[in-house]
Design a protein around this motif. Structure first.
Motif, PDB file in Angstrom:
ATOM      1  N   UNK A  33      36.214  41.330  47.123  1.00 34.81           N
ATOM      2  CA  UNK A  33      36.853  41.833  48.347  1.00 34.81           C
ATOM      3  C   UNK A  33      37.844  40.804  48.891  1.00 34.81           C
ATOM      4  N   UNK A  34      37.445  39.530  48.870  1.00 31.78           N
ATOM      5  CA  UNK A  34      38.335  38.462  49.357  1.00 31.78           C
ATOM      6  C   UNK A  34      39.607  38.388  48.527  1.00 31.78           C
ATOM      7  N   UNK A  35      39.472  38.498  47.220  1.00 32.20           N
ATOM      8  CA  UNK A  35      40.645  38.446  46.344  1.00 32.20           C
ATOM      9  C   UNK A  35      41.592  39.598  46.660  1.00 32.20           C
ATOM     10  N   UNK A  36      41.040  40.791  46.808  1.00 29.10           N
ATOM     11  CA  UNK A  36      41.882  41.965  47.089  1.00 29.10           C
ATOM     12  C   UNK A  36      42.584  41.832  48.437  1.00 29.10           C
ATOM     13  N   UNK A  37      41.845  41.428  49.478  1.00 29.64           N
ATOM     14  CA  UNK A  37      42.458  41.295  50.802  1.00 29.64           C
ATOM     15  C   UNK A  37      43.488  40.176  50.829  1.00 29.64           C
ATOM     16  N   UNK A  38      43.222  39.079  50.107  1.00 24.83           N
ATOM     17  CA  UNK A  38      44.179  37.981  50.066  1.00 24.83           C
ATOM     18  C   UNK A  38      45.470  38.395  49.386  1.00 24.83           C
ATOM     19  N   UNK A  39      45.356  39.243  48.365  1.00 22.13           N
ATOM     20  CA  UNK A  39      46.540  39.719  47.663  1.00 22.13           C
ATOM     21  C   UNK A  39      47.276  40.801  48.455  1.00 22.13           C
ATOM     22  N   UNK A  40      46.545  41.524  49.288  1.00 21.83           N
ATOM     23  CA  UNK A  40      47.139  42.674  49.980  1.00 21.83           C
ATOM     24  C   UNK A  40      47.796  42.296  51.309  1.00 21.83           C
ATOM     25  N   UNK A  41      47.238  41.307  52.011  1.00 22.16           N
ATOM     26  CA  UNK A  41      47.704  41.024  53.369  1.00 22.16           C
ATOM     27  C   UNK A  41      48.557  39.763  53.417  1.00 22.16           C
ATOM     28  N   UNK A  42      49.578  39.831  54.234  1.00 26.09           N
ATOM     29  CA  UNK A  42      50.490  38.710  54.436  1.00 26.09           C
ATOM     30  C   UNK A  42      51.599  39.144  55.358  1.00 26.09           C
ATOM     31  N   UNK A  43      52.783  38.549  55.216  1.00 21.71           N
ATOM     32  CA  UNK A  43      53.919  38.975  56.030  1.00 21.71           C
ATOM     33  C   UNK A  43      54.259  40.432  55.761  1.00 21.71           C
ATOM     34  N   UNK A  44      53.899  40.914  54.578  1.00 21.41           N
ATOM     35  CA  UNK A  44      54.043  42.333  54.229  1.00 21.41           C
ATOM     36  C   UNK A  44      52.728  42.811  53.637  1.00 21.41           C
ATOM     37  N   UNK A  45      52.215  43.932  54.154  1.00 27.85           N
ATOM     38  CA  UNK A  45      50.977  44.504  53.645  1.00 27.85           C
ATOM     39  C   UNK A  45      51.288  45.295  52.381  1.00 27.85           C
ATOM     40  N   UNK A  46      50.486  45.046  51.338  1.00 29.18           N
ATOM     41  CA  UNK A  46      50.697  45.681  50.036  1.00 29.18           C
ATOM     42  C   UNK A  46      49.612  46.729  49.810  1.00 29.18           C
ATOM     43  N   UNK A  47      49.984  47.860  49.260  1.00 27.48           N
ATOM     44  CA  UNK A  47      49.029  48.918  48.972  1.00 27.48           C
ATOM     45  C   UNK A  47      48.083  48.510  47.845  1.00 27.48           C
ATOM     46  N   UNK A  48      46.917  49.162  47.840  1.00 26.52           N
ATOM     47  CA  UNK A  48      45.901  48.852  46.823  1.00 26.52           C
ATOM     48  C   UNK A  48      46.437  49.103  45.416  1.00 26.52           C
ATOM     49  N   UNK A  49      47.218  50.154  45.241  1.00 26.82           N
ATOM     50  CA  UNK A  49      47.761  50.445  43.922  1.00 26.82           C
ATOM     51  C   UNK A  49      48.681  49.324  43.449  1.00 26.82           C
ATOM     52  N   UNK A  50      49.467  48.757  44.374  1.00 29.52           N
ATOM     53  CA  UNK A  50      50.334  47.629  44.018  1.00 29.52           C
ATOM     54  C   UNK A  50      49.516  46.397  43.656  1.00 29.52           C
TER      55      UNK A  50
END
Length: 346
Positions: A33-50
């Motif tokens: 979960x941490x890996x996914x949220x770290x990859x998804x959230x930032x200055x731009x939120x990325x979709x799960x598919x991305x």
């Protein structure tokens, strides 16, 4: 030698904590979960598919997937740093028999920082490899100094004496850091972002540089676990069980300094991870260091990664450095632990 104490030590080294498998499974799920949220959230939120495309289909031509690939090195580096600090905290608590021992509290981070600043100011260093060796030297010297000061007087190295010695040493070294930086603007520019504690500038080169130190520290720490269990029962009993307490303390402390120093060199002085992660695991699984040490790696990685994500969300569209977030969380916990009467010894 007390036979019941020996029996307790034997049971401690043979008993598997209740719910260990369940806790391990939960930690693994939280890591994902941490890996996914770290990859998804930032200055731009990325979709799960991305996120999935960036991880498993790197050739996909999409803006979101390219962002994920850039964030991946930061995520891996954050996990590694959290694991290193978690194990370092567990080892320092075991060696000193002090439940509030932590690299930041004992001034070890500040000692590493001072040596890095001196390297920047006087030796013109600028690479990760150079940072690491100076940080390790500073961390080791500071750890020895603080433990020596805290061991003076009646009662030896009590938790409160070590805490005071660490706080005083950290304050003095921080003053030296400022004294070196203030007249040298180029040092301040290079040092100011590093000194807050951040994994934001992580690269795969930093991950590769850090990995050998992480592996060595983890292996030494885990191997030392059973002997450290005996050390927790007292030096006399541990010696009676055939353990060379001085050698054991040196080896375990060496592993803790490697983990802390390498992390500080590459990510800056991130505090309180070792304190929080180890206490969480000890609260759930008990005091057996065979399990506390490796599981502190999991909890440390989880806590640091979550703190990094929180910093990005709170500071959006910029970010709040992870060292600020962990300090905000850890300071109240330290106050609570210091106020407890059980803080006298492990």
């Amino acid at each position: 030698m007390n036979r019941s104490s020996v029996s307790d030590s034997t049971q401690l080294n043979s008993h598997i904590p209740k719910h260990f498998v369940l806790v391990l499974l939960i930690c693994l799920i939280l890591l994902v979960v941490c890996v996914i949220t770290s990859l998804a959230f930032g200055s731009r939120v990325v979709k799960l598919q991305d996120v999935l495309d960036g991880l498993f289909h790197p050739n996909v031509d999409s803006y979101g997937a390219s962002i994920v690939q850039k964030r991946f090195s930061r995520t891996v580096f954050g996990l590694f740093c959290g694991a290193a600090l978690g194990v370092s905290g567990a080892l320092m608590q075991a060696v000193t028999r002090n439940p509030i021992a932590d690299p930041s509290i004992l001034g070890v981070n500040t000692g590493a920082s001072l040596f890095v600043v001196c390297g920047i100011a006087f030796l013109n260093i600028s690479t990760a490899n150079q940072y690491i060796w100076l940080a390790l030297a500073g961390a080791a010297i500071t750890a020895i100094f603080v433990f020596g000061i805290g061991s003076m007087g009646r009662g030896g190295a009590t938790p409160i004496k070590l805490l005071l010695a660490g706080a005083a040493t950290s304050a003095a070294l921080s003053s030296l850091v400022s004294a070196i930086m203030v007249p040298r603007s180029y040092v301040m520019d290079q040092f100011r972002f590093w000194s807050v504690g951040s994994v934001g500038s992580a690269t795969w080169d930093a991950v590769a540089t850090f990995t050998p130190f992480l592996i060595i520290g983890l292996l030494v720490g885990i191997i030392s676990g059973p002997a450290l269990n005996a050390l927790a029962l007292g030096d006399e009993l541990a010696t009676g069980l055939g353990i060379r307490t001085g050698t054991l303390r040196f080896i375990a402390a060496f592993a803790g300094v490697i983990l802390c120093g390498a992390t500080t060199a590459l990510a800056g002085p991130i505090g309180f991870i070792g304190l929080i992660s180890t206490h969480v695991i000890r609260l759930i699984l008990g005091p057996d260091l065979r399990f506390v040490i490796p599981m502190s790696a999991f909890s440390g990685a989880i806590i640091l990664t979550i703190s990094d994500v929180i910093g990005r969300l709170v500071g959006s569209p910029g970010e709040l450095e992870v060292g600020v977030v962990t300090a905000f969380i850890g300071a109240p916990i330290l106050i609570i632990l210091a106020m407890k009467s059980k803080v006298r010894s492990l």
